[in-house]
Design a protein around this motif. Structure first.
Motif, PDB file in Angstrom:
ATOM      1  N   ALA A 105       7.018   3.663  -1.153  1.00  0.00           N
ATOM      2  CA  ALA A 105       6.384   2.883  -2.220  1.00  0.00           C
ATOM      3  C   ALA A 105       6.978   1.399  -2.438  1.00  0.00           C
ATOM      4  CB  ALA A 105       6.780   3.641  -3.481  1.00  0.00           C
ATOM      5  N   GLU A 106       7.918   0.946  -1.809  1.00  0.00           N
ATOM      6  CA  GLU A 106       8.344  -0.199  -1.727  1.00  0.00           C
ATOM      7  C   GLU A 106       7.788  -1.047  -0.481  1.00  0.00           C
ATOM      8  OE1 GLU A 106      12.984  -0.211  -1.953  1.00  0.00           O
ATOM      9  OE2 GLU A 106      12.549   1.705  -2.721  1.00  0.00           O
ATOM     10  N   ALA A 157       2.713  -2.157  -0.575  1.00  0.00           N
ATOM     11  CA  ALA A 157       2.163  -3.258  -1.219  1.00  0.00           C
ATOM     12  C   ALA A 157       2.271  -4.452  -0.362  1.00  0.00           C
ATOM     13  CB  ALA A 157       2.424  -3.413  -2.706  1.00  0.00           C
ATOM     14  N   PRO A 158       3.644  -4.610  -0.029  1.00  0.00           N
ATOM     15  CA  PRO A 158       3.812  -6.139   0.905  1.00  0.00           C
ATOM     16  C   PRO A 158       2.964  -6.048   2.161  1.00  0.00           C
ATOM     17  CG  PRO A 158       5.980  -5.481  -0.230  1.00  0.00           C
ATOM     18  CD  PRO A 158       4.774  -4.553  -0.583  1.00  0.00           C
ATOM     19  N   VAL A 171      -0.581  -6.760   1.583  1.00  0.00           N
ATOM     20  CA  VAL A 171      -0.778  -8.277   1.496  1.00  0.00           C
ATOM     21  C   VAL A 171      -0.744  -9.203   2.767  1.00  0.00           C
ATOM     22  CG1 VAL A 171       0.286 -10.584   0.356  1.00  0.00           C
ATOM     23  CG2 VAL A 171      -0.001  -8.604  -0.887  1.00  0.00           C
ATOM     24  N   ARG A 209      -9.696  -9.954   0.095  1.00  0.00           N
ATOM     25  CA  ARG A 209      -9.677  -8.648  -0.190  1.00  0.00           C
ATOM     26  C   ARG A 209     -11.093  -8.055  -0.951  1.00  0.00           C
ATOM     27  NH1 ARG A 209      -8.019 -11.873  -4.267  1.00  0.00           N
ATOM     28  NH2 ARG A 209      -8.397 -11.305  -6.449  1.00  0.00           N
ATOM     29  N   ARG A 267       2.412  10.560  -1.710  1.00  0.00           N
ATOM     30  CA  ARG A 267       1.644  10.208  -2.908  1.00  0.00           C
ATOM     31  C   ARG A 267       1.556   8.623  -3.156  1.00  0.00           C
ATOM     32  NH1 ARG A 267       3.975  14.958  -5.321  1.00  0.00           N
ATOM     33  NH2 ARG A 267       5.735  13.896  -5.288  1.00  0.00           N
ATOM     34  N   ALA A 268       2.478   7.918  -2.700  1.00  0.00           N
ATOM     35  CA  ALA A 268       2.448   6.457  -2.611  1.00  0.00           C
ATOM     36  C   ALA A 268       1.453   5.990  -2.007  1.00  0.00           C
ATOM     37  CB  ALA A 268       3.857   6.213  -2.177  1.00  0.00           C
ATOM     38  N   LEU A 306      -1.420   7.677  -1.354  1.00  0.00           N
ATOM     39  CA  LEU A 306      -2.720   8.134  -1.938  1.00  0.00           C
ATOM     40  C   LEU A 306      -2.810   7.473  -3.230  1.00  0.00           C
ATOM     41  CD1 LEU A 306      -2.329  11.854  -1.265  1.00  0.00           C
ATOM     42  CD2 LEU A 306      -4.104  10.347  -0.482  1.00  0.00           C
ATOM     43  N   VAL A 307      -2.014   7.177  -4.147  1.00  0.00           N
ATOM     44  CA  VAL A 307      -2.337   6.568  -5.300  1.00  0.00           C
ATOM     45  C   VAL A 307      -2.516   4.921  -5.169  1.00  0.00           C
ATOM     46  CG1 VAL A 307       0.001   5.752  -6.116  1.00  0.00           C
ATOM     47  CG2 VAL A 307      -1.628   6.684  -7.671  1.00  0.00           C
ATOM     48  N   THR A 308      -1.808   4.546  -4.108  1.00  0.00           N
ATOM     49  CA  THR A 308      -2.135   2.892  -3.878  1.00  0.00           C
ATOM     50  C   THR A 308      -3.756   2.934  -3.320  1.00  0.00           C
ATOM     51  OG1 THR A 308       0.162   2.697  -2.991  1.00  0.00           O
ATOM     52  CG2 THR A 308      -1.565   1.269  -1.907  1.00  0.00           C
ATOM     53  N   ARG A 353      -6.184   4.862  -3.886  1.00  0.00           N
ATOM     54  CA  ARG A 353      -7.063   4.968  -5.124  1.00  0.00           C
ATOM     55  C   ARG A 353      -7.354   3.727  -6.078  1.00  0.00           C
ATOM     56  NH1 ARG A 353      -5.405  11.356  -6.897  1.00  0.00           N
ATOM     57  NH2 ARG A 353      -5.969  12.469  -4.813  1.00  0.00           N
ATOM     58  N   THR A 354      -6.201   3.278  -6.418  1.00  0.00           N
ATOM     59  CA  THR A 354      -6.209   2.350  -7.539  1.00  0.00           C
ATOM     60  C   THR A 354      -6.663   1.294  -6.755  1.00  0.00           C
ATOM     61  OG1 THR A 354      -3.784   2.090  -7.224  1.00  0.00           O
ATOM     62  CG2 THR A 354      -4.498   3.389  -9.030  1.00  0.00           C
ATOM     63  N   PHE A 355      -6.262   0.824  -5.392  1.00  0.00           N
ATOM     64  CA  PHE A 355      -6.734  -0.394  -4.879  1.00  0.00           C
ATOM     65  C   PHE A 355      -8.117  -0.287  -4.851  1.00  0.00           C
ATOM     66  CE2 PHE A 355      -7.057  -3.378  -1.458  1.00  0.00           C
ATOM     67  CZ  PHE A 355      -6.197  -4.280  -1.664  1.00  0.00           C
ATOM     68  N   ALA A 376      -9.786  -0.776  -8.203  1.00  0.00           N
ATOM     69  CA  ALA A 376      -9.617  -2.074  -8.700  1.00  0.00           C
ATOM     70  C   ALA A 376     -10.663  -3.086  -8.141  1.00  0.00           C
ATOM     71  CB  ALA A 376      -8.327  -2.683  -8.286  1.00  0.00           C
ATOM     72  N   LEU A 383     -11.365  -4.017 -15.277  1.00  0.00           N
ATOM     73  CA  LEU A 383     -10.243  -4.352 -14.515  1.00  0.00           C
ATOM     74  C   LEU A 383      -9.884  -5.852 -14.224  1.00  0.00           C
ATOM     75  CD1 LEU A 383     -10.296  -1.305 -11.865  1.00  0.00           C
ATOM     76  CD2 LEU A 383      -8.305  -2.122 -13.423  1.00  0.00           C
ATOM     77  N   LYS A 426       1.351  -1.723  -8.224  1.00  0.00           N
ATOM     78  CA  LYS A 426       1.322  -2.517  -7.147  1.00  0.00           C
ATOM     79  C   LYS A 426       0.077  -2.990  -6.521  1.00  0.00           C
ATOM     80  CE  LYS A 426       6.155  -1.779  -6.244  1.00  0.00           C
ATOM     81  NZ  LYS A 426       7.027  -1.045  -5.091  1.00  0.00           N
TER      82      LYS A 426
END
Lengths: 285, 356
Positions: A46-47, A50-51, A54, A64, A83-84, A86-88, A90-92, A95, B81, B107
């Motif tokens: 999870a850390e 995201a970087p 990018v 993007r 989970r990190a 999958l949730v990344t 899904r939310t990405f 958005a 959003l 993030k």
């Protein structure tokens, strides 16, 4: 038409891959991978994730907002890192207002094996990855005719990359996915023939996953192919962590063969460690 | 990157430190922060049969609830959003698995929307949320944050840059003690609301239970610290001695006397801290501030001491996204630099670090 793909089932891996749809144009050199990153780190998904996203977006030169889909490995894998991812994903996708597709991380290993090891149509790939607790996540696949079609020279050209898989996925799931002790896969292993392959970190971790245990293994990339007489059964070196670009191409192959949305359901395969509470403990003896 | 200082910046807050998936949208106004909507999904029903929060069950529920809860919050706020100007997320303290889900989601949103990310402290959020309800804070205030996981006394000069932890529990949190006593009284989990209900019908002076860390010898080092473990054991001994003798347990009196001991210690130490620091505003937040004996006793003692008491409505006392958005909004208003995209979650995040 670029796709963002990521997998957190073992390493943290991210790629931006060109989507050849809808005209089926061939991928650029390097399998259409515009940028990719992999960090061999089992605890800080999870850390790192995201970087890394990018970074691959910057390196690929892809805005993007031009991404057309997100593809994510659904495991099986240790829970928190999975989970990190999958949730990344899904939310990405939420958005950006684009679809998100899930592909089993074991599918990616099997597909890569089918293409990279040039396994013949009809042969078997047994995937075994590290499930910790002295167990492996496993699944068994059959190589399809689509594995090599579309390549310049379908079997012998090793430089041409993985191919596009325009005729559908290169492997089909035969059994699993499951979680088991390595010794419990003995039956599956006994069935393997010389043209088959065992891939994934589980194969490297556990001697029980070496078929016949007779040392018929080499650099894992060897074998002459074709007649199958002197092929190594085990891939101990090469194919260990799911490649997100393979996930992306598998998703595209499945979508091209008529599936609409591939669910991003996590393959936990284990229940949470929890027991219902019983009667209360006394404070005094 | 959005112009952070433009009035009207919308901040999305995400909270996943325990069993609640909370997502809220606030608008940073020139003077005050306005709550547009907050959405909460809870997995509490799945934990009840285990007699406590199971982190893995909570984590799985957070993953499934995240996208629907974000969508619910945005729809309720009537914004999209792409209207968002910043994302705030709980970085700690809390359970690692649940925190990781919220952090990764925040993030991803920050990267996809190209807006700044703020990793914030959950406990501070329990105090900060009161600004959304009762308006901007005065220059200085005292905050008592009490929940199932925390019991902390904070001196607040600035809700983002000037929080000093005066004391906290050395063992069980107040709400945790209630759940444990509830269990030994045979009440369903979570025990807090059940004890509260019984306590209203009981005599709070019936049994004199101990008040932890209130003796003269504790004043040097632990004037503002709490301890509820000894109290819990005292209740257990009292109850089990009567059970062993085959006597009926006077549930209402036990509950009332136990709750009175907790409320007495919390309020006495907090009022003393206000007096010694010249503070005339007290904010009480966190799930345990729903406790009626605590509310009543705090109101009486604050009135007596000339202290203004601010307690948010109960739905803002339990975990929610608005509390996290409130801290994020406070950071945006102060023009503070955002967090890095590789921010870690910190299960024991110190209270004096409000932002990561």
């Amino acid at each position: 038409m670029p796709v963002l793909a990521l997998d957190t089932s073992s390493a943290v891996a991210v790629a931006v891959v060109e989507d050849p749809r809808p005209d089926g144009a061939s991928l650029r050199a390097g399998n259409g991978v515009l940028a990719a990153r992999r960090v061999q780190e089992q605890r800080r998904h999870a850390e790192l994730l995201a970087p890394l996203i990018v970074e691959v977006l910057r390196e690929s030169g892809v805005d993007r907002r031009d991404l057309t889909a997100v593809v994510v490995g659904t495991g099986p894998a240790p829970f928190t890192g999975l989970r990190a991812g999958l949730v990344t994903a899904r939310t990405f996708a939420l958005a950006l207002g684009i679809p998100v597709h899930g592909i089993s991380s074991l599918d990616a290993l099997a597909a890569e094996a089918a293409s990279e090891l040039v396994l013949p149509t009809g042969s078997t790939v047994l995937v075994a990855t590290d499930a910790r607790r002295r167990e492996v996540y496993w699944a068994r696949y059959r190589v399809t005719g689509a594995a090599h079609r579309g390549r310049a020279d379908s079997v012998h050209d090793r430089a041409g990359g993985l191919g596009v898989w325009q005729d559908g996925p290169p492997v089909v799931l035969v059994a699993g996915p499951g979680v088991a002790r390595p010794a419990d896969l003995a039956t599956d292993l006994a069935d393997l023939r010389p043209d088959d392959a065992v891939v994934g970190r589980g194969a490297a971790l556990y001697a029980e996953l070496v078929p016949h245990g007779d040392g018929r293994r080499g650099d894992g990339r060897g074998g002459t192919g074709g007649d199958g007489t002197d092929r190594d059964v085990v891939d101990r070196a090469g194919i260990q962590d799911p490649d997100p670009s393979v996930l992306a191409r598998l998703a595209l192959a499945r979508l091209a063969s008529g599936e609409s949305l591939l669910p991003t359901v996590p393959l936990y395969l284990r229940r949470p460690d929890a027991v219902p509470s019983t009667s209360h403990k006394r404070a005094i003896g | 990157m959005a112009d952070l200082h433009a009035p009207g910046t919308l901040v999305l807050g995400i909270e996943t430190s325990c069993d609640e998936t909370g997502v809220a949208v606030v608008r940073v106004g020139p003077d005050a922060t306005e709550l547009l909507f907050d959405a909460v999904a809870s997995s509490m029903d799945e934990h009840a049969r285990f007699g406590g929060i199971i982190p893995e069950i909570a984590s799985r529920a957070h993953l499934e609830a995240m996208v629907p809860t974000v969508q619910h919050a945005l729809a309720g706020a009537g914004v999209g959003l792409t209207d968002l100007g910043a994302i705030a997320v709980t970085a700690g303290p809390g359970l690692v698995g649940p925190l990781t889900v919220g952090s990764a989601a925040a993030k991803a949103l920050a990267v996809a929307l190209d807006v700044p990310l703020y990793g914030v402290n959950h406990v501070i959020g329990h105090a900060a949320v009161d600004e959304l309800v009762h308006g901007p804070f005065p220059e200085r205030l005292m905050a008592l944050v009490v929940s199932g996981g925390h019991s902390s006394l904070l001196l607040v000069d600035d809700i983002v840059t000037g929080v000093t932890e005066l004391g906290s529990t050395l063992d069980d949190a107040a709400g945790e003690a209630f759940d444990k006593v509830g269990r030994l009284l045979g009440l369903p989990y979570p025990g807090g609301p059940h004890i509260d209900r019984f306590a209203r019908e009981g005599d709070p002076t019936a049994i004199r239970f101990p008040r932890g860390l209130t003796a003269a010898k504790d004043q040097a080092e632990h004037a503002y610290d709490f301890s509820f473990s000894g109290l819990k054991t005292a209740v257990a001994r009292w109850v089990e001695a009567r059970q062993d003798a085959g006597e009926e347990i006077p549930l209402a009196d036990v509950a009332a006397s136990f709750a009175a001991a907790v409320a007495d210690v919390l309020t006495a130490k907090t009022i003393a801290a206000c007096r010694r620091n010249g503070i005339d505003t007290l904010v009480i937040g966190g799930g345990f501030s729903a406790n009626s004996q605590l509310r009543d006793l705090a109101a009486a003692r604050c009135a007596e001491a000339g202290i203004e008491l601010r307690i948010p409505p109960i739905r803002f006392c339990t975990d929610n996204g608005a509390m996290i958005a409130a801290v994020g909004a406070a950071a945006v208003r102060r023009g503070l630099p955002p967090s890095a995209l590789d921010l870690p979650v910190d299960s024991s995040m110190p209270l004096e670090s409000v932002l990561v």
